[in-house]
Design an enzyme around this catalytic site. Sequence first.
Site, PDB file in Angstrom:
ATOM      1  CD  GLU A 257     -76.575 -32.998  89.662  1.00 30.23           C
ATOM      2  OE1 GLU A 257     -75.748 -33.280  90.553  1.00 30.23           O
ATOM      3  OE2 GLU A 257     -77.801 -32.969  89.852  1.00 30.23           O
ATOM      4  CB  CYS A 294     -73.484 -33.683  92.691  1.00 32.91           C
ATOM      5  SG  CYS A 294     -75.042 -33.352  93.512  1.00 32.91           S
TER       6      CYS A 294
END
Length: 525
Positions: A257, A294
Amino acid sequence: MEQVLIEGAWQSSSEIVGGFRAVDPATGEAIGPEFPRSGGKDIERALATAVAVADELARTSPERIADFFERYASGIEAAAEELVATAHAETALPAPTRLAAVELPRTTGQLRLAAQAVRERAWTHPVIDTKAGLRAHYAPLHKPVLVMGPNNFPFAFNAVAGSDFASAIAARNPVIAKAHPSHPATSQLLARIAHEAVLAAGLPAASVQLLYDFDPALGLALAGDRRLGAIGFTGSRGGGLALKAAADRAGIPIYAEMSSVNPVFLLPGAVRERGEALAQEFFASCTMGSGQFCTNPGIVLLPAGEAGDAFVAAAAQHFAAAAPAVLFSQGVQQHLANGVRDLRAAGAQVVAGSAEASGPGARYAPSLMSVAAEDFLANAQALQQEAFGPVSLLVRYDNADQAVEAARAFDGNLTGSVFAAGDGSDDADYARIAAALRPKVGRLINDKWPTGVAVSAAMQHGGPYPSTSHAGFTSVGMPAAIHRFAALQAYDNVGDDRLPPELRNANPHRIQRLVDGVWTTADIA
């Protein structure tokens, strides 16, 4: 110098190439004990040991794995006060409202969901085709998993406690955890609790190993070592792509990620209907956790015109009045400053906040930037680079055609949000924009800001490249997250007594199985 967890025990590093201490982000002062930066000998010992126990862990009963998770979760709760205090000192994240009330319960909740998934065998996804004599399921890799955690979640994404860790252990693979140097003492505390739970549950002692830090070149060499079964990484795009290149050369799956700007589309009717409230919600979402999520709303697209101007004015007031936000480190501060510099060079204008570092320690002023949609479309790649922190870019579009074109210009992202009017006046525009945005994002959101990720079996915390390295997987949500660290194995014409328990005809436990195209609840071991 603190000890590493290696070869099933806490011991001194065999090759120290330097030391480091945690830093209080609010003051910039070093705190706590000195931790070792490991050399190649530590890495080799950890890898060789993990390889040696991989088969034993793969044969371990699901009941013991589940017992480990439950013991670990209970141990974390018993040490909650010390964990929260330590994480607060190392990250400056709010102790009562973020760490104690939200992140720590989320972490223990994830561990208990992993225990449930293990007991129910749901992650194995058994499929049986009696006519063809074929049976298949997901199974352990029989190799170690390297987990490299991020700086922004000291508990819920920690390399030795987060979802990547839990997913790898649930699939019965040993974990080599590389802590993030922003919170080494927090990681050490978690690893001590995990190690105690490993021993109490009867797992191989080296099922969990912890190294605090090592040179990036050693990390790339480790990522390319074929003895690894898979890698879980959460962090920057640059770091993730470098690891991916090394892993790809060796044929090792990496689930990374990386970065995401999480575009938010505000449609004209929504802005007219509730613009002031949306401005307040936007500011709260962008500055939550100092913008170090994020799923932070990095780009907000809204209409030009009077209603849009009012939204910008209201949002600008909030940003201009905000105190400088404490970031995790000087490195994060510098990365953010570089990102803002690049956005300005690409044509973005500052409309609120100083867009620069401010105050002691690692701090940055919450800032709002803006650019016209035609300029965004002319330089979309440069203007959609992530600025990790309390900064967001407004893109002002003239009409729905421009908004649709902008949606198509985005790279892959974790999330994409669309706000529409409640009276249906935006429905036609919504249909076009959502259709263009849908293939660009892992999670499509309506009338909600993207910050935050629910721990749910239905969650997709992932997205198209380059937000992650593979759009087909999630790092949050059991049992799907476990599939990243499992191998799909088929059995052709194998007798019932030779099959894994999930694929046998009948046994004491119950599980959902796909049998000849029909989902059934069957008794299995």
